[in-house]
Scaffold this active site. Structure first.
Site, PDB file in Angstrom:
ATOM      1  N   ASP A  97      40.506  35.882  34.436  1.00 41.45           N
ATOM      2  CA  ASP A  97      40.108  36.899  33.453  1.00 41.45           C
ATOM      3  C   ASP A  97      40.673  38.258  33.847  1.00 41.45           C
ATOM      4  O   ASP A  97      41.060  38.476  35.000  1.00 41.45           O
ATOM      5  CB  ASP A  97      38.578  36.962  33.323  1.00 41.45           C
ATOM      6  N   GLU A 159      35.435  37.095  37.033  1.00 44.68           N
ATOM      7  CA  GLU A 159      35.423  37.995  38.189  1.00 44.68           C
ATOM      8  C   GLU A 159      35.229  39.436  37.738  1.00 44.68           C
ATOM      9  O   GLU A 159      34.504  40.209  38.366  1.00 44.68           O
ATOM     10  CB  GLU A 159      36.728  37.856  38.984  1.00 44.68           C
TER      11      GLU A 159
HETATM   12 ZN   LIG Z   1      40.833  40.892  40.768  1.00 44.89          ZN
END
Ligand SMILES: [Zn+2]
Length: 455
Positions: A97, A159
């Site tokens: 992501d 993340e």
């Molecule tokens: Zn990163």
């Protein structure tokens, strides 16, 4: 089989269009987790990564994690490739992501079209963390059937959203991720041509400090003198945190030196320019700048409930609250640091004002093991790939999932690498990755996997 740097380099060169193509494709995919971690765009992004990993022999698939309430959440990519049950196992981590792009006009290029300018490839996610995915893909591709370690892969899908599913997901797949070495390709190098391992992260502990002197507000003309206002009392308490050299004076806090030794200190002029420090200010504290930023604790007042200057009037404020964010040395348990901080504020109540400390969150730091074989192999690989000695670097902030990963797999050697450099602009407009640096990162990881395979 021991491959030389030249052999690996030749393989990476031959495959370079495909390896860089991964970064280009990923930029076009717009995998912005902030637009919905369980969205169709994130599923497509995960499928893309799984597909690329299958291309290099990993039995990979996109799976949907569950949040703590059991609802479908992030799309993760997991996979494995076993070559020899007696060989070491390496877990490769990156995240698929990316950060959002709040304003495309702040970019000089289209954020979702990979654009090459000189040695840099621009686009959202180029360095954070499409480059990390390309490093793993490129290294496995270069080694091909010469791979001498067993591989496990975890490419995370949230993340940038704080990894809420991370711990439940890892725990649910504990055996699938169990490994001897974990390579986290989500950090970066000292410079595009100077390689680094990231050696430490500071932990953190945050608390609110309530200071009370009166039961209600009173007139400052009538009572000012024997009674101090809560803001002044709180400021006295805050001022005690640092001594006259600017060293933190809270007893019980650990401090350390840069992990693995300090090869190169940070440049004070660069640091001042980057932070916009006013010319008259003398940087505080003692020791190397690197130790002050990476391995010694620091305390920052991040909030203070005082009356705004506008519309202030002649009143002694009866009580106030300030919030302190403590950065904790990498090896110290943040709960121990929290206790030390609570104790300090309570014992130093100025003139017997009521001081009540409310602990908030505490997060672990992390320190690499500088002496283990995997670390030495990584440093040698970086040196061979870049043709120059690596420069270890720490991080003053935190990457919360790294200590979590280390906690869940205490025996694994965690190595933190990645394609970023000081001008990469991760999370900001005009994000980019150095193409020559990325190529060397791929060579370095292939060399490292090769060395680990013959350990
Ligand atoms: Zn990163």
């Amino acid at each position: 089989m021991i491959l030389t740097a030249d052999q690996i380099r030749a393989r990476v060169d031959a495959d370079w269009p495909q390896i860089l193509g991964v970064v280009e494709d990923r930029i076009a995919l717009r995998p912005i987790s902030a637009h919905g971690i369980n969205g169709e765009h994130m599923r497509k992004s995960a499928e893309y990564v799984a597909n690329k990993l299958r291309e290099v022999g990993v039995d990979a698939k996109a799976v949907q994690a569950r949040d703590k309430d059991g609802n479908p959440s992030a799309w993760e990519v997991i996979g494995s490739l076993e070559v020899n049950p007696n060989a070491p196992t390496v877990l490769l981590y990156a995240h698929h992501d990316v950060q959002p792009v709040p304003d495309e006009k702040e970019w000089d290029t289209a954020p979702f079209e990979a654009t090459l300018k000189g040695d840099r490839l621009y686009g959202r996610g180029a360095c954070d963390d499409a480059g990390g995915i390309a490093i793993h893909y490129g290294a496995l591709r270069a080694l091909g059937d010469q791979l001498g370690v067993n591989i496990k892969v975890f490419i995370e899908g949230e993340e940038e959203m704080g990894s809420a599913s991370f711990i439940p997901f890892i725990e649910a797949h504990h055996d699938e991720f169990d490994s001897d070495v974990i390579i986290v390709a989500d950090s970066g190098n000292w410079a595009p041509d100077v390689p680094s391992l990231t050696t430490s992260l500071r932990g953190n502990a945050t608390c609110d400090v309530h200071v009370k002197v009166l039961g209600h507000p009173v007139h400052s003309g009538q009572y000012g003198g024997p009674v101090l206002d809560a803001n002044t009392l709180a400021s006295m308490l805050i001022a005690k945190m640092y001594d006259e050299k600017g060293e933190l004076a809270i007893p019980g806090l650990m401090e350390g030196e840069p992990i693995g030794g300090l090869q190169r200190d940070l440049d004070e002029a660069d640091m001042r320019a980057a932070a916009g420090v006013v010319d008259s200010f003398t940087l505080v504290g003692t020791g190397s700048l690197a130790s002050r930023l990476w391995t010694k604790p620091s305390a920052t007042v991040i909030g203070f409930d005082a009356h705004p200057v506008k519309d202030s009037f002649n009143v002694i404020s009866p009580e106030t609250t300030f919030r302190v964010s403590l950065r904790v040395a990498p090896q110290q348990d943040p709960h121990v640091a929290m206790d030390a901080m609570v104790d300090f504020f309570e014992k130093n109540a100025p003139f017997g004002a009521e001081v009540h400390v409310e602990p908030l969150e505490a997060g672990m730091g992390w320190a690499m093991n500088p002496d283990c074989e995997a670390t030495q192999d990584a440093l040698t690989s970086l040196k061979e790939a870049f043709g120059i000695d690596p420069v270890n670097k720490g991080e003053g902030g935190s990457i919360p999932f790294i200590p979590e990963l280390q906690k869940i797999f205490p025996d694994a050697q965690v190595l933190v690498t990645g394609p970023e450099d000081p001008i990469s602009n991760a999370h900001s407009p005009n994000e980019s990755v150095s193409v020559s640096g990325l190529r060397k990162d791929v060579v370095a990881e292939a060399l490292l996997l090769d060395k680990l395979g013959r350990a």
